[in-house]
Design a protein around this motif. Structure first.
Motif, PDB file in Angstrom:
ATOM      1  N   LEU A 196      -3.731   5.518 -16.635  1.00 25.29           N
ATOM      2  CA  LEU A 196      -3.536   4.845 -17.920  1.00 25.29           C
ATOM      3  C   LEU A 196      -2.685   5.694 -18.864  1.00 25.29           C
ATOM      4  N   LYS A 197      -2.976   6.985 -18.919  1.00 25.06           N
ATOM      5  CA  LYS A 197      -2.178   7.880 -19.759  1.00 25.06           C
ATOM      6  C   LYS A 197      -0.737   7.944 -19.270  1.00 25.06           C
ATOM      7  N   ALA A 198      -0.544   8.004 -17.964  1.00 23.20           N
ATOM      8  CA  ALA A 198       0.812   8.066 -17.405  1.00 23.20           C
ATOM      9  C   ALA A 198       1.590   6.789 -17.722  1.00 23.20           C
ATOM     10  N   PHE A 199       0.925   5.649 -17.627  1.00 24.85           N
ATOM     11  CA  PHE A 199       1.569   4.353 -17.858  1.00 24.85           C
ATOM     12  C   PHE A 199       2.081   4.236 -19.297  1.00 24.85           C
ATOM     13  N   PHE A 200       1.241   4.593 -20.266  1.00 23.80           N
ATOM     14  CA  PHE A 200       1.612   4.396 -21.661  1.00 23.80           C
ATOM     15  C   PHE A 200       2.307   5.594 -22.302  1.00 23.80           C
ATOM     16  N   GLU A 245       0.832  -1.202   0.000  1.00 21.49           N
ATOM     17  CA  GLU A 245       0.000   0.000   0.000  1.00 21.49           C
ATOM     18  C   GLU A 245       0.869   1.256   0.000  1.00 21.49           C
ATOM     19  N   ASP A 246       1.917   1.261   0.829  1.00 20.47           N
ATOM     20  CA  ASP A 246       2.802   2.422   0.899  1.00 20.47           C
ATOM     21  C   ASP A 246       3.618   2.585  -0.382  1.00 20.47           C
ATOM     22  N   ALA A 247       4.005   1.458  -0.988  1.00 20.45           N
ATOM     23  CA  ALA A 247       4.749   1.520  -2.254  1.00 20.45           C
ATOM     24  C   ALA A 247       3.885   2.123  -3.356  1.00 20.45           C
ATOM     25  N   PHE A 248       2.629   1.687  -3.445  1.00 22.16           N
ATOM     26  CA  PHE A 248       1.712   2.262  -4.431  1.00 22.16           C
ATOM     27  C   PHE A 248       1.546   3.763  -4.191  1.00 22.16           C
ATOM     28  N   GLN A 249       1.395   4.125  -2.936  1.00 23.89           N
ATOM     29  CA  GLN A 249       1.198   5.529  -2.582  1.00 23.89           C
ATOM     30  C   GLN A 249       2.418   6.359  -2.996  1.00 23.89           C
ATOM     31  N   SER A 250       3.592   5.878  -2.681  1.00 23.78           N
ATOM     32  CA  SER A 250       4.827   6.606  -2.954  1.00 23.78           C
ATOM     33  C   SER A 250       5.155   6.688  -4.441  1.00 23.78           C
ATOM     34  N   PHE A 251       5.007   5.562  -5.156  1.00 24.76           N
ATOM     35  CA  PHE A 251       5.408   5.483  -6.557  1.00 24.76           C
ATOM     36  C   PHE A 251       4.348   5.984  -7.533  1.00 24.76           C
ATOM     37  N   ILE A 252       3.058   5.878  -7.146  1.00 25.52           N
ATOM     38  CA  ILE A 252       1.994   6.119  -8.127  1.00 25.52           C
ATOM     39  C   ILE A 252       0.972   7.158  -7.666  1.00 25.52           C
ATOM     40  N   PHE A 253       0.299   6.879  -6.550  1.00 24.60           N
ATOM     41  CA  PHE A 253      -0.826   7.730  -6.149  1.00 24.60           C
ATOM     42  C   PHE A 253      -0.407   9.180  -5.900  1.00 24.60           C
ATOM     43  N   LYS A 254       0.651   9.349  -5.116  1.00 22.43           N
ATOM     44  CA  LYS A 254       1.091  10.710  -4.779  1.00 22.43           C
ATOM     45  C   LYS A 254       1.632  11.460  -5.992  1.00 22.43           C
ATOM     46  N   PRO A 255       2.538  10.868  -6.798  1.00 24.59           N
ATOM     47  CA  PRO A 255       3.041  11.599  -7.970  1.00 24.59           C
ATOM     48  C   PRO A 255       1.948  12.008  -8.957  1.00 24.59           C
ATOM     49  N   LEU A 256       0.896  11.189  -9.084  1.00 19.13           N
ATOM     50  CA  LEU A 256      -0.181  11.499 -10.026  1.00 19.13           C
ATOM     51  C   LEU A 256      -1.315  12.295  -9.385  1.00 19.13           C
ATOM     52  N   GLY A 257      -1.242  12.506  -8.080  1.00 20.00           N
ATOM     53  CA  GLY A 257      -2.299  13.232  -7.395  1.00 20.00           C
ATOM     54  C   GLY A 257      -3.606  12.459  -7.311  1.00 20.00           C
ATOM     55  N   LEU A 258      -3.509  11.147  -7.217  1.00 17.39           N
ATOM     56  CA  LEU A 258      -4.707  10.312  -7.139  1.00 17.39           C
ATOM     57  C   LEU A 258      -5.189  10.246  -5.684  1.00 17.39           C
ATOM     58  N   GLU A 259      -6.369  10.772  -5.441  1.00 19.02           N
ATOM     59  CA  GLU A 259      -6.897  10.841  -4.074  1.00 19.02           C
ATOM     60  C   GLU A 259      -8.000   9.816  -3.805  1.00 19.02           C
ATOM     61  N   LYS A 260      -8.519   9.206  -4.879  1.00 20.07           N
ATOM     62  CA  LYS A 260      -9.609   8.234  -4.723  1.00 20.07           C
ATOM     63  C   LYS A 260      -9.197   6.849  -5.200  1.00 20.07           C
ATOM     64  N   THR A 261      -7.885   6.641  -5.314  1.00 21.02           N
ATOM     65  CA  THR A 261      -7.341   5.356  -5.733  1.00 21.02           C
ATOM     66  C   THR A 261      -6.527   4.794  -4.572  1.00 21.02           C
TER      67      THR A 261
END
Length: 348
Positions: A248-252, A186-202
């Protein structure tokens, strides 16, 4: 230039879909890279900001973490799994034709679904899928490994032209991420993905206060929070259509990793016959649109992922389109894929 006719075609497909007895709610969100074409439609209790079960789309988030760690030189795709996972747990995990291959498994074997390991979710008379339909339950990593050892692998690791879709591959990758980062997944997802993309509901749900959407199975509306929390790296994520579009846009489009790193993922193999026409690369699906499944009328391919609960997130490079949605129906995992294919083919 996108035409009004394109949105009318999307409307037609959407309206046909919601007439199905299996579709009780549906959200669809389609955009191109720069957003000058954007289409959304909503039905039932689903909007583009409603929580949805990502299910196996979560595998793309796990893949993202693996590639970021690869760029940080903290792992190699050729690394043996035994470097990161307790050897006692791995022992006898992969026994094929009287030979043990457990310690030959690599990160690549897991990421590309070429380990040959069986899938406890779909296989066995008492598969996890059948049990999920009857009750809610927790299952931890050790139990997943134990159940996998009770089934026979389908081939030796990285056999030529072979791939077999199994959730256990990504559950092991989740363990590897936790070992390398010395943190929770959970913390890895938050650090690597959610926070950099500003995802607040993921998020990956962790406790009883985290909201987990219920699922339709045909006409039944079932709640399975314990199992979803247990699925973590292979299928436990929650998001919204709007935030999935951002991911999805960030990934590709190379927001997470360099092109040369991402390029290592685009080596595809056909999955088991039951999953036709899906091929698998490194952590995501490829669906050709120019083959038998489309009577050879399409062009290009869809790349991304679908989930067994009706979610989908695909990129259509030929038209530069990103397609995200959810029909929230557990009884027909092929439905979101067919819908994504129809939408992609309808837009000129």
């Amino acid at each position: 230039m996108w035409k009004l006719m394109d949105t009318k075609k999307c409307d037609k497909i959407f309206n046909q879909a919601i007439k199905s007895k299996q579709v009780h709610e549906f959200v669809l969100f389609v955009e191109n890279s720069n957003g000058d074409f954007s289409y959304k439609n909503e039905y039932g209790d689903k909007s583009i900001d409603s929580p949805l079960l990502m299910a196996s789309i979560t595998k793309m988030f796990t893949t993202t973490c693996i590639l970021i760690l690869l760029e940080q030189d903290k792992l190699s795709l050729d690394d043996k799994v035994s470097r990161f996972v307790d050897k006692k747990k791995l022992s006898e995990l992969h026994m094929y034709n009287g030979q043990e291959y457990s310690f030959d498994l690599t990160i690549s074997s897991l990421l590309f679904q070429t380990s040959g390991l069986p899938d406890i979710f779909e296989e066995r008379k008492d598969s996890l899928k059948k049990r999920v339909l009857q009750e809610d339950f927790n299952i931890n990593f050790d139990e997943i490994i134990k159940l996998t050892k009770q089934l026979k692998p389908h081939f030796a690791p990285d056999a030529i032209k072979r791939a077999y879709y199994a959730d256990v591959n990504f559950e092991i990758l989740g363990e590897i991420i936790e070992t390398i980062t010395a943190s929770s997944l959970e913390d890895a997802f938050q650090s690597f993905i959610f926070k950099p993309l500003g995802l607040e509901k993921t998020y990956l749900p962790q406790n009883e206060h985290d909201f987990i959407p219920s699922i339709y199975y045909k006409e039944r509306y079932i709640s399975r929070p314990k199992f979803i929390k247990s699925s973590r790296a292979s299928g436990g994520g929650i998001s919204t259509a709007r935030e999935l579009m951002i991911f999805l846009k960030a990934f590709f489009r190379g927001k997470f990793f360099k092109k040369e790193v991402f390029h290592q993922l685009n080596k595809y193999k056909k999955l088991q016959t039951s999953m036709y026409p899906i091929q698998y690369g490194g952590g995501y699906m490829r669906i050709p649109l120019n083959g038998l499944s489309t009577v050879f009328v399409g062009k290009g391919e869809l790349v991304g992922h679908s989930g067994s609960t009706g979610s989908f997130a695909f990129y259509y490079p030929h038209k530069d389109l990103f397609l995200v949605g959810d029909v929230n129906q557990f009884a027909n995992p092929a439905l979101p894929i067919r819908l994504a294919m129809r939408i992609a083919l309808s837009i000129k």
